[in-house]
Motif scaffolding. Structure first.
Motif, PDB file in Angstrom:
ATOM      1  N   SER A   1       0.583  -1.273  -0.060  1.00  0.00           N
ATOM      2  CA  SER A   1      -0.313   0.075  -0.321  1.00  0.00           C
ATOM      3  C   SER A   1       0.833   1.473  -0.274  1.00  0.00           C
ATOM      4  O   SER A   1       0.694   2.159  -0.722  1.00  0.00           O
ATOM      5  CB  SER A   1      -0.885  -0.122   1.480  1.00  0.00           C
TER       6      SER A   1
ATOM      7  N   TYR B   1       2.739   1.600  -3.298  1.00  0.00           N
ATOM      8  CA  TYR B   1       1.393   2.165  -4.370  1.00  0.00           C
ATOM      9  C   TYR B   1       0.899   3.562  -4.123  1.00  0.00           C
ATOM     10  O   TYR B   1       1.306   4.300  -5.450  1.00  0.00           O
ATOM     11  CB  TYR B   1       0.312   1.299  -4.825  1.00  0.00           C
ATOM     12  N   THR B   2       1.166   4.295  -3.455  1.00  0.00           N
ATOM     13  CA  THR B   2       1.487   5.928  -2.962  1.00  0.00           C
ATOM     14  C   THR B   2       2.415   6.320  -2.756  1.00  0.00           C
ATOM     15  O   THR B   2       1.939   7.050  -4.172  1.00  0.00           O
ATOM     16  CB  THR B   2       0.912   6.107  -1.436  1.00  0.00           C
TER      17      THR B   2
ATOM     18  N   SER C   1      -1.317   2.055  -8.926  1.00  0.00           N
ATOM     19  CA  SER C   1      -2.475   1.200  -8.543  1.00  0.00           C
ATOM     20  C   SER C   1      -2.812  -0.481  -8.764  1.00  0.00           C
ATOM     21  O   SER C   1      -3.785  -0.851  -7.969  1.00  0.00           O
ATOM     22  CB  SER C   1      -3.942   1.783  -8.594  1.00  0.00           C
ATOM     23  N   SER C   2      -1.632  -0.817  -9.378  1.00  0.00           N
ATOM     24  CA  SER C   2      -1.500  -1.900  -9.540  1.00  0.00           C
ATOM     25  C   SER C   2      -0.640  -3.030  -9.317  1.00  0.00           C
ATOM     26  O   SER C   2       0.693  -2.353 -10.063  1.00  0.00           O
ATOM     27  CB  SER C   2      -2.270  -2.471 -10.824  1.00  0.00           C
TER      28      SER C   2
ATOM     29  N   GLU D   1       1.367  -2.555 -12.978  1.00  0.00           N
ATOM     30  CA  GLU D   1       1.967  -0.737 -13.160  1.00  0.00           C
ATOM     31  C   GLU D   1       3.327  -1.261 -12.017  1.00  0.00           C
ATOM     32  O   GLU D   1       4.599  -0.600 -12.834  1.00  0.00           O
ATOM     33  CB  GLU D   1       1.022   0.100 -12.069  1.00  0.00           C
TER      34      GLU D   1
END
Length: 207
Positions: free
Chosen positions: A183, A186-187, A192-193, A196
């Motif tokens: 998480s 991602y940030t 978002s995946s 990616e």
């Protein structure tokens, strides 16, 4: 004096044969070639070994998990990783798993010999092309300066296609911890995946 017993595990026969030829040239060294984690497990049940030279990218096992499994059974066995990967993240993961040496497949031919001599004497060895990592551990994170070292490890494993459960086993942490790191990754990386994440890893040269 007893011969130094070396196990060489790589699933590419041509690569394995080339490195074995280098090792066999050394007086007093005996080399056994194996092509898989399964063959290694079978050998270790009864065979003797002084140094293990191990490719990280075996078809039937995750190299980092395999290092930990081998050391759980043989805690004092020196392990040298022999890999095509020269990213500091791979080096960091291998050393964290318990490897004493790391030699890339692009290294000069003498380096695998130097590595075996070093780890047999209980000394760490890194090939010259990745030695800067030892001098500056932060160099292993240059591909992802936004991330902590732990997050960078998670990113690398996810980018290699590992599931959260497999990442947890490899890093010896809980899946909950991996989800928390993912998480944050991602940030920080603006994705978002996991797809990616992999594309970004390819773009930055991590994998």
């Amino acid at each position: 004096m007893r011969a130094l017993r070396i196990i060489l595990v790589d699933d590419h026969p041509i690569v394995r044969a080339g490195f074995r030829q280098l090792l066999d040239m050394q007086s007093g060294w005996g080399v056994v070639e194996l092509g898989s984690a399964a063959e290694l497990a079978a050998y270790l049940r009864g065979g003797e070994v002084d140094v293990l030279v191990l490719d990280l990218s075996l078809a039937d096992a995750d190299g980092l998990v395999l290092i930990r499994q081998v050391l759980a059974a043989k805690p004092t066995l020196p392990i040298i990783v022999l890999s095509m990967h020269d990213s500091g993240l791979y080096v960091q993961d291998a050393l964290a798993a318990g490897a004493m040496g790391y030699v890339t497949k692009r290294s000069g031919p003498d380096e695998i010999v130097d590595a075996v001599n070093a780890v047999a004497a209980d000394q760490q060895y890194l090939s010259q092309d990745i030695r800067a990592y030892a001098q500056n551990p932060a160099a292993g994170n240059l591909h992802a300066p936004e991330l902590t070292a732990r997050e960078a490890q998670v990113w690398l494993l996810l980018a290699r296609g590992h599931t959260v459960a497999r990442v947890a086993r490899t890093m010896d942490v809980s899946p909950k911890t991996v989800y928390a790191h993912r998480s944050s990754i991602y940030t920080k990386l603006g994705v978002s995946s996991d797809h990616e994440l992999r594309q970004l890893a390819l773009k930055r040269g991590v994998i």
